[in-house]
Design a protein around this motif. Structure first.
Motif, PDB file in Angstrom:
ATOM      1  N   LEU A 185      50.071 -41.454  12.356  1.00 39.31           N
ATOM      2  CA  LEU A 185      49.116 -40.794  12.714  1.00 39.31           C
ATOM      3  C   LEU A 185      47.443 -41.104  12.401  1.00 39.31           C
ATOM      4  O   LEU A 185      46.649 -41.165  13.514  1.00 39.31           O
ATOM      5  CB  LEU A 185      49.119 -39.543  11.620  1.00 39.31           C
ATOM      6  CG  LEU A 185      47.448 -39.004  10.923  1.00 39.31           C
ATOM      7  CD1 LEU A 185      47.913 -37.482  12.755  1.00 39.31           C
ATOM      8  CD2 LEU A 185      47.333 -38.336  10.195  1.00 39.31           C
ATOM      9  N   GLU A 186      47.147 -41.878  12.105  1.00 36.28           N
ATOM     10  CA  GLU A 186      45.498 -43.072  11.854  1.00 36.28           C
ATOM     11  C   GLU A 186      46.090 -43.585  13.183  1.00 36.28           C
ATOM     12  O   GLU A 186      45.090 -43.555  13.970  1.00 36.28           O
ATOM     13  CB  GLU A 186      45.680 -44.344  10.749  1.00 36.28           C
ATOM     14  CG  GLU A 186      45.505 -42.931   9.153  1.00 36.28           C
ATOM     15  CD  GLU A 186      45.677 -44.129   8.310  1.00 36.28           C
ATOM     16  OE1 GLU A 186      45.628 -43.424   6.956  1.00 36.28           O
ATOM     17  OE2 GLU A 186      46.501 -45.742   8.149  1.00 36.28           O
ATOM     18  N   THR A 187      47.088 -43.704  13.685  1.00 30.00           N
ATOM     19  CA  THR A 187      46.597 -44.807  15.105  1.00 30.00           C
ATOM     20  C   THR A 187      46.332 -43.686  15.868  1.00 30.00           C
ATOM     21  O   THR A 187      45.492 -44.469  17.177  1.00 30.00           O
ATOM     22  CB  THR A 187      47.872 -46.009  14.863  1.00 30.00           C
ATOM     23  OG1 THR A 187      48.331 -46.367  13.642  1.00 30.00           O
ATOM     24  CG2 THR A 187      48.043 -47.180  16.377  1.00 30.00           C
ATOM     25  N   ALA A 188      47.465 -43.199  15.987  1.00 34.21           N
ATOM     26  CA  ALA A 188      46.910 -41.648  16.739  1.00 34.21           C
ATOM     27  C   ALA A 188      45.139 -41.633  17.223  1.00 34.21           C
ATOM     28  O   ALA A 188      45.401 -41.205  18.263  1.00 34.21           O
ATOM     29  CB  ALA A 188      47.562 -40.800  17.322  1.00 34.21           C
ATOM     30  N   VAL A 189      44.981 -40.998  15.965  1.00 41.49           N
ATOM     31  CA  VAL A 189      43.732 -40.000  15.936  1.00 41.49           C
ATOM     32  C   VAL A 189      42.664 -41.593  16.641  1.00 41.49           C
ATOM     33  O   VAL A 189      41.894 -41.193  17.244  1.00 41.49           O
ATOM     34  CB  VAL A 189      43.422 -40.371  14.365  1.00 41.49           C
ATOM     35  CG1 VAL A 189      41.908 -39.844  14.047  1.00 41.49           C
ATOM     36  CG2 VAL A 189      44.234 -38.562  14.040  1.00 41.49           C
ATOM     37  N   ASN A 190      42.690 -42.211  15.667  1.00 43.74           N
ATOM     38  CA  ASN A 190      41.634 -43.742  16.532  1.00 43.74           C
ATOM     39  C   ASN A 190      41.782 -43.842  18.161  1.00 43.74           C
ATOM     40  O   ASN A 190      41.330 -44.777  18.533  1.00 43.74           O
ATOM     41  CB  ASN A 190      41.716 -45.364  15.775  1.00 43.74           C
ATOM     42  CG  ASN A 190      42.244 -45.042  14.411  1.00 43.74           C
ATOM     43  OD1 ASN A 190      40.754 -44.349  13.560  1.00 43.74           O
ATOM     44  ND2 ASN A 190      42.343 -45.769  13.542  1.00 43.74           N
ATOM     45  N   ALA A 191      43.211 -43.867  18.701  1.00 42.60           N
ATOM     46  CA  ALA A 191      43.191 -43.309  20.504  1.00 42.60           C
ATOM     47  C   ALA A 191      42.535 -42.925  21.125  1.00 42.60           C
ATOM     48  O   ALA A 191      41.561 -43.636  21.819  1.00 42.60           O
ATOM     49  CB  ALA A 191      44.682 -44.125  20.370  1.00 42.60           C
ATOM     50  N   ILE A 212      48.035 -34.493  17.734  1.00 39.77           N
ATOM     51  CA  ILE A 212      47.671 -34.216  17.162  1.00 39.77           C
ATOM     52  C   ILE A 212      47.545 -32.723  15.775  1.00 39.77           C
ATOM     53  O   ILE A 212      48.046 -32.521  14.515  1.00 39.77           O
ATOM     54  CB  ILE A 212      46.893 -35.252  16.260  1.00 39.77           C
ATOM     55  CG1 ILE A 212      46.977 -36.730  16.503  1.00 39.77           C
ATOM     56  CG2 ILE A 212      46.361 -34.304  14.688  1.00 39.77           C
ATOM     57  CD1 ILE A 212      45.924 -37.683  16.567  1.00 39.77           C
ATOM     58  N   GLU A 213      47.025 -31.887  16.508  1.00 38.86           N
ATOM     59  CA  GLU A 213      46.680 -30.462  16.577  1.00 38.86           C
ATOM     60  C   GLU A 213      48.171 -29.284  16.265  1.00 38.86           C
ATOM     61  O   GLU A 213      48.545 -29.550  15.176  1.00 38.86           O
ATOM     62  CB  GLU A 213      46.241 -29.877  17.614  1.00 38.86           C
ATOM     63  CG  GLU A 213      45.847 -28.789  17.114  1.00 38.86           C
ATOM     64  CD  GLU A 213      44.867 -27.552  18.688  1.00 38.86           C
ATOM     65  OE1 GLU A 213      44.963 -26.548  18.520  1.00 38.86           O
ATOM     66  OE2 GLU A 213      44.667 -28.702  19.311  1.00 38.86           O
ATOM     67  N   ALA A 214      49.505 -29.948  17.126  1.00 38.86           N
ATOM     68  CA  ALA A 214      50.760 -29.780  17.360  1.00 38.86           C
ATOM     69  C   ALA A 214      51.159 -29.921  16.231  1.00 38.86           C
ATOM     70  O   ALA A 214      51.898 -29.840  15.299  1.00 38.86           O
ATOM     71  CB  ALA A 214      51.163 -30.052  18.493  1.00 38.86           C
ATOM     72  N   LYS A 256      49.830 -31.509  13.250  1.00 39.28           N
ATOM     73  CA  LYS A 256      49.852 -30.295  12.345  1.00 39.28           C
ATOM     74  C   LYS A 256      50.201 -29.129  11.860  1.00 39.28           C
ATOM     75  O   LYS A 256      50.521 -28.375  10.952  1.00 39.28           O
ATOM     76  CB  LYS A 256      47.894 -30.280  12.426  1.00 39.28           C
ATOM     77  CG  LYS A 256      47.611 -31.469  11.524  1.00 39.28           C
ATOM     78  CD  LYS A 256      45.678 -31.386  11.884  1.00 39.28           C
ATOM     79  CE  LYS A 256      44.960 -33.126  11.308  1.00 39.28           C
ATOM     80  NZ  LYS A 256      43.819 -32.858  11.681  1.00 39.28           N
ATOM     81  N   ALA A 257      49.790 -28.303  13.089  1.00 43.30           N
ATOM     82  CA  ALA A 257      50.955 -27.200  12.668  1.00 43.30           C
ATOM     83  C   ALA A 257      52.025 -26.964  12.388  1.00 43.30           C
ATOM     84  O   ALA A 257      53.072 -26.046  11.963  1.00 43.30           O
ATOM     85  CB  ALA A 257      50.273 -25.883  14.517  1.00 43.30           C
ATOM     86  N   ALA A 258      52.647 -27.908  13.212  1.00 44.72           N
ATOM     87  CA  ALA A 258      54.051 -28.611  12.750  1.00 44.72           C
ATOM     88  C   ALA A 258      54.791 -28.395  11.322  1.00 44.72           C
ATOM     89  O   ALA A 258      55.691 -28.748  11.626  1.00 44.72           O
ATOM     90  CB  ALA A 258      54.484 -29.149  14.022  1.00 44.72           C
ATOM     91  N   GLN A 259      53.245 -28.987  10.951  1.00 39.35           N
ATOM     92  CA  GLN A 259      53.602 -29.023   9.374  1.00 39.35           C
ATOM     93  C   GLN A 259      54.776 -30.746   9.360  1.00 39.35           C
ATOM     94  O   GLN A 259      55.783 -30.639   8.462  1.00 39.35           O
ATOM     95  CB  GLN A 259      54.138 -28.385   8.634  1.00 39.35           C
ATOM     96  CG  GLN A 259      53.338 -27.414   8.523  1.00 39.35           C
ATOM     97  CD  GLN A 259      53.805 -26.106   8.005  1.00 39.35           C
ATOM     98  OE1 GLN A 259      55.382 -26.085   7.591  1.00 39.35           O
ATOM     99  NE2 GLN A 259      53.336 -24.926   6.692  1.00 39.35           N
ATOM    100  N   ILE A 260      54.193 -31.970  10.528  1.00 41.36           N
ATOM    101  CA  ILE A 260      54.525 -32.703  10.180  1.00 41.36           C
ATOM    102  C   ILE A 260      54.246 -34.479   9.995  1.00 41.36           C
ATOM    103  O   ILE A 260      54.614 -35.508  10.643  1.00 41.36           O
ATOM    104  CB  ILE A 260      55.678 -33.163  11.259  1.00 41.36           C
ATOM    105  CG1 ILE A 260      55.047 -32.892  12.747  1.00 41.36           C
ATOM    106  CG2 ILE A 260      57.064 -31.973  11.160  1.00 41.36           C
ATOM    107  CD1 ILE A 260      55.828 -33.926  13.708  1.00 41.36           C
ATOM    108  N   ILE A 261      52.942 -33.734  10.441  1.00 40.03           N
ATOM    109  CA  ILE A 261      51.646 -34.441   9.130  1.00 40.03           C
ATOM    110  C   ILE A 261      52.376 -35.393   9.012  1.00 40.03           C
ATOM    111  O   ILE A 261      52.157 -36.783   9.023  1.00 40.03           O
ATOM    112  CB  ILE A 261      50.577 -34.651   8.810  1.00 40.03           C
ATOM    113  CG1 ILE A 261      50.237 -33.443   9.888  1.00 40.03           C
ATOM    114  CG2 ILE A 261      49.649 -35.990   8.514  1.00 40.03           C
ATOM    115  CD1 ILE A 261      49.321 -34.354  11.807  1.00 40.03           C
ATOM    116  N   ASP A 262      52.727 -35.173   7.289  1.00 44.33           N
ATOM    117  CA  ASP A 262      53.483 -36.389   6.681  1.00 44.33           C
ATOM    118  C   ASP A 262      54.547 -36.897   7.020  1.00 44.33           C
ATOM    119  O   ASP A 262      53.835 -38.668   5.821  1.00 44.33           O
ATOM    120  CB  ASP A 262      53.678 -35.137   5.184  1.00 44.33           C
ATOM    121  CG  ASP A 262      52.787 -34.473   4.515  1.00 44.33           C
ATOM    122  OD1 ASP A 262      51.568 -35.134   5.082  1.00 44.33           O
ATOM    123  OD2 ASP A 262      53.846 -34.010   3.611  1.00 44.33           O
TER     124      ASP A 262
END
Length: 139
Positions: A5-11, A18-20, A22-28
């Motif tokens: 997640l952090e790597t994707a955010v940093n990219a 990332i928004e999707a 979060k909405a799909a509740q798979i951030i964990d």
């Protein structure tokens, strides 16, 4: 290093993914110690979806979860591995077709634009299209 997640955010070019997620509740899942390979569609890839599709998916979390988990394969599958395999099992339950062609790779119909962005819990490959599992595409 950072997790998927952090790597994707940093990219910086995976805001929609990332928004999707979060909405799909798979951030964990993306932050978990489990090892995964994320085939990450760019924001441009999401923009290519037919108009209204993304908004519709953000309202239908069950369908959205199927689509996002279809981009996550089990294990740490790097470019060296992609050369040797024809498919990858996804978290969604279906299989992605992996093809080596012209010095690059395809996953289903998407081109892999960049391989091997490493994270603590796996690897990200950047793709130029959103992958839709057959179960969802037929609806």
């Amino acid at each position: 290093m950072t997790n998927l997640l952090e790597t994707a955010v940093n990219a910086g070019n995976f805001t929609t993914l990332i928004e999707a997620a979060k909405a799909a509740q798979i951030i964990d899942t993306l932050q978990s110690p489990n090892i995964f390979t994320l085939f990450a569609p760019t924001d441009e890839a999401f923009a290519q979806l037919p108009e209204g599709t993304l908004d519709e998916l953000l309202q239908d979390t069950a369908k959205l979860k199927k689509i996002i988990t279809y981009h996550i394969a089990f294990g740490d599958v790097r470019s060296d591995d992609l050369v040797q395999i024809q498919e990858a099992e996804t978290l969604e339950g279906s299989v992605l077709a992996i093809e080596s062609a012209n010095g690059g790779f395809k996953v289903n119909d998407a081109n892999i634009l960049q391989t091997d962005i490493l994270a603590d819990n796996g690897v990200i490959h950047v793709i130029d299209a959103v992958l839709i599992p057959a179960m969802v595409a037929g609806h």
